[in-house]
Design an enzyme around this catalytic site. Structure first.
Site, mmCIF file in Angstrom:
data_model
loop_
_atom_site.group_PDB
_atom_site.id
_atom_site.type_symbol
_atom_site.label_atom_id
_atom_site.label_comp_id
_atom_site.label_asym_id
_atom_site.label_seq_id
_atom_site.Cartn_x
_atom_site.Cartn_y
_atom_site.Cartn_z
ATOM 1 N N GLU A 90 1.222 -1.242 -0.184
ATOM 2 C CA GLU A 90 -0.010 -0.174 -0.430
ATOM 3 C C GLU A 90 1.379 1.272 -0.409
ATOM 4 O OE1 GLU A 90 -3.226 -2.394 2.150
ATOM 5 O OE2 GLU A 90 -3.078 -0.035 4.089
ATOM 6 N N CYS A 103 2.951 9.035 0.780
ATOM 7 C CA CYS A 103 3.211 7.510 2.135
ATOM 8 C C CYS A 103 3.995 6.069 1.286
ATOM 9 C CB CYS A 103 2.500 7.428 3.325
ATOM 10 S SG CYS A 103 3.305 6.553 4.407
ATOM 11 N N CYS A 110 5.698 -6.965 7.805
ATOM 12 C CA CYS A 110 6.788 -6.568 7.975
ATOM 13 C C CYS A 110 7.598 -7.616 9.315
ATOM 14 C CB CYS A 110 6.826 -4.971 8.889
ATOM 15 S SG CYS A 110 8.103 -4.239 9.866
ATOM 16 N N CYS A 114 6.174 -5.238 15.642
ATOM 17 C CA CYS A 114 5.840 -4.322 16.758
ATOM 18 C C CYS A 114 5.096 -4.308 17.294
ATOM 19 C CB CYS A 114 6.263 -2.484 15.860
ATOM 20 S SG CYS A 114 8.063 -2.758 15.727
ATOM 21 N N CYS A 117 1.453 -2.680 15.326
ATOM 22 C CA CYS A 117 1.080 -1.666 14.521
ATOM 23 C C CYS A 117 0.820 -3.059 13.435
ATOM 24 C CB CYS A 117 2.708 -1.933 13.617
ATOM 25 S SG CYS A 117 2.768 -1.536 12.349
ATOM 26 N N GLY A 163 7.081 -2.145 6.460
ATOM 27 C CA GLY A 163 8.192 -2.773 6.090
ATOM 28 C C GLY A 163 9.126 -1.888 6.792
ATOM 29 N N GLU A 164 10.408 -2.477 6.924
ATOM 30 C CA GLU A 164 11.440 -1.597 7.789
ATOM 31 C C GLU A 164 12.436 -1.039 6.754
ATOM 32 O OE1 GLU A 164 12.378 0.058 10.837
ATOM 33 O OE2 GLU A 164 14.311 0.031 9.352
ATOM 34 N N SER A 195 11.736 6.391 8.056
ATOM 35 C CA SER A 195 11.817 6.246 9.058
ATOM 36 C C SER A 195 12.398 4.630 9.691
ATOM 37 C CB SER A 195 10.874 5.984 9.195
ATOM 38 O OG SER A 195 9.928 5.892 10.850
ATOM 39 N N SER A 218 12.068 5.430 15.355
ATOM 40 C CA SER A 218 10.421 5.226 15.804
ATOM 41 C C SER A 218 10.804 4.673 17.467
ATOM 42 C CB SER A 218 10.136 4.178 15.210
ATOM 43 O OG SER A 218 9.621 4.897 13.847
ATOM 44 N N LEU A 219 10.578 5.809 18.926
ATOM 45 C CA LEU A 219 11.422 5.514 19.402
ATOM 46 C C LEU A 219 10.630 4.792 20.623
ATOM 47 C CD1 LEU A 219 14.339 6.113 20.429
ATOM 48 C CD2 LEU A 219 13.222 8.005 21.968
ATOM 49 N N ASN A 294 -3.004 5.343 16.560
ATOM 50 C CA ASN A 294 -4.354 4.761 15.649
ATOM 51 C C ASN A 294 -4.915 3.193 15.694
ATOM 52 O OD1 ASN A 294 -4.258 7.537 13.306
ATOM 53 N ND2 ASN A 294 -2.095 6.756 12.800
ATOM 54 N N CYS A 337 -1.196 5.917 10.160
ATOM 55 C CA CYS A 337 0.296 5.777 10.595
ATOM 56 C C CYS A 337 -0.194 4.125 10.815
ATOM 57 C CB CYS A 337 1.242 6.325 11.625
ATOM 58 S SG CYS A 337 1.358 7.727 11.272
HETATM 59 N N1 SAH Z 1 9.543 0.109 10.168
HETATM 60 C C1 SAH Z 1 9.713 1.965 10.104
HETATM 61 C C2 SAH Z 1 8.644 2.528 9.097
HETATM 62 C C3 SAH Z 1 7.066 2.071 9.071
HETATM 63 S S1 SAH Z 1 5.873 2.279 10.436
HETATM 64 C C4 SAH Z 1 9.596 3.078 11.217
HETATM 65 O O1 SAH Z 1 9.320 1.579 12.545
HETATM 66 O O2 SAH Z 1 9.536 3.280 11.512
HETATM 67 C C5 SAH Z 1 5.936 4.022 10.617
HETATM 68 C C6 SAH Z 1 5.303 5.207 12.253
HETATM 69 O O3 SAH Z 1 4.268 4.731 12.063
HETATM 70 C C7 SAH Z 1 6.691 4.091 13.111
HETATM 71 O O4 SAH Z 1 6.714 5.725 13.792
HETATM 72 C C8 SAH Z 1 5.597 3.452 13.956
HETATM 73 O O5 SAH Z 1 5.811 3.717 15.196
HETATM 74 C C9 SAH Z 1 4.455 3.912 14.100
HETATM 75 N N2 SAH Z 1 3.029 3.470 14.216
HETATM 76 C C10 SAH Z 1 3.128 2.103 14.053
HETATM 77 N N3 SAH Z 1 1.647 1.707 14.081
HETATM 78 C C11 SAH Z 1 1.102 3.051 14.209
HETATM 79 C C12 SAH Z 1 -0.588 3.366 14.848
HETATM 80 N N4 SAH Z 1 -1.540 2.341 15.008
HETATM 81 N N5 SAH Z 1 -0.913 4.021 15.058
HETATM 82 C C13 SAH Z 1 0.462 5.464 14.785
HETATM 83 N N6 SAH Z 1 1.509 4.927 14.626
HETATM 84 C C14 SAH Z 1 1.793 3.809 14.450
#
Ligand code: SAH
Length: 349
Positions: A90, A103, A110, A114, A117, A163-164, A195, A218-219, A294, A337
């Protein structure tokens, strides 16, 4: 069918070698697929008919196909693509006041899992090729402006879809170099943000690239105990190692590191954590993007209430670190996101 999109000018020259055409044909082909975003070999009228016919026997520009487009009430559009092997990915078109943001996905699925996510929930398929990454940009620009037409206003690219990106380093960087080529798509490297969840060797490699995107980390947690749980990659590269890589990262003029922090109700949103976040970022030229979570029905997290997000932001700001709130876009079409998860695939099963 082999894909032309994703090939450099040298690779296109190599591709054309068996056809015994003059060298400028490779430049014309490069111009068609990158500058004009023409993905139909048959419509490349600059090229002789015989060459087009010969190319079409074995080559296609891209086999990534748009299978659905979802339009949000806020102008955001989510695009679902299918690749030649059936995997789905997507991308999202996000119109903003003074620019548009795309985006992009860098992997199908992925591997990071996480906990908050949706892409993580659906799991891992494969890496995307440079051509598949570029095709997402091309398809969205063509839908907005038409083939051959330059964008009417600035376009930002964020590698924040599925993805990462740093686990698909070679193809991602190849795509970025092609996207940034002024003879081709001509997107400025300073308008692209990558990111990462914290792949430390990838950050160190990025530091050495002559052409590279802006970097966002992404901390989302300020202790290893919590981050291990939310972002399992933290067990491999814990906070100390991640922040050390950020400290040795050579920032360019006017460049800032961005730290993304997903606001999870009662999980990572206390005042103490705001203070700890500031403490972790001391000495870094860094800004913080707070992302209200989200939610998805499949996952056990809720977003921090808006007054908590504002309180957290105020606390971080008061201690001297710039902090912004990233407003959710396209929530009504699951385009926000962390929601890009190719639900079509999930529902097909
Ligand atoms: N793998 C990479 C890029 C994809 S995720 C990364 O982790 O940065 C892009 C961003 O979306 C990241 O900051 C992640 O923490 C955030 N994200 C993932 N799931 C989310 C959600 N349900 N609501 C808000 N942000 C989210």
């Amino acid at each position: 069918m082999t894909e032309l999109l994703g090939q450099t000018l040298d690779e296109l020259s190599e591709t054309l070698r068996p056809f015994d055409v003059p060298p400028y044909r490779a430049r014309q082909l490069y111009h068609e697929i990158y500058k004009r975003r023409n993905y139909a070999v048959g419509a490349m009228t600059e090229l002789p008919k015989s060459l087009r016919a010969a190319l079409r026997e074995r080559w296609t520009v891209t086999s990534l196909e748009v299978t659905s487009v979802f339009q949000s009430s806020d102008g955001t559009r989510r695009y679902l693509f299918r690749a030649s092997d059936g995997v789905q990915i997507e991308a999202v078109w996000i119109p903003e006041a003074d620019r548009d943001t795309i985006c992009l996905s860098t992997q199908a699925g992925c591997p990071l899992a996480c906990q908050f996510c949706m892409t993580g929930v659906l799991g891992w398929r494969r890496n995307l090729t440079a051509g598949e990454i570029i095709a997402q940009v091309g398809a969205l620009l063509n839908d907005q402006y038409g083939v051959g037409r330059p964008p009417a206003r600035g376009v930002n690219l964020v590698l924040m879809g599925m993805g990462e990106p740093l686990l698909n380093y070679v193809q991602v960087m190849k795509a970025i170099r092609l996207l940034c080529d002024s003879q081709g798509m001509g997107i400025s490297q300073r308008r692209i943000t990558l990111s990462t969840a914290g792949v430390v060797p990838g950050i160190d490699d990025l530091a050495k690239e002559p052409v590279r995107p802006e970097l966002a980390i992404s901390l989302s947690a300020t202790t290893n105990a919590l981050r291990d749980r939310l972002i399992p990659l933290n067990k491999r590269w814990p906070l100390e190692e991640l922040l050390a890589a950020c400290r040795r990262y050579p920032l360019r003029r006017r460049e800032w590191l961005t730290f993304e922090y997903v606001m999870l109700d009662g999980v990572n949103d206390s005042d103490e954590e705001a203070d700890q976040l500031v403490h972790l970022l001391r000495g870094l030229r860094a800004k913080v993007n707070l992302i209200p979570y989200n939610p998805s029905p499949e996952l056990p997290f809720r977003s921090s209430p808006m007054n908590r997000v504002l309180g957290f932001q105020a606390r971080v700001r008061a201690r001297g670190v710039p902090a912004f709130i990233r407003m959710p876009r396209g929530r009504d079409i699951d385009a926000a996101c962390g929601q890009l998860a190719a639900r079509a695939e999930a529902s097909r099963r």
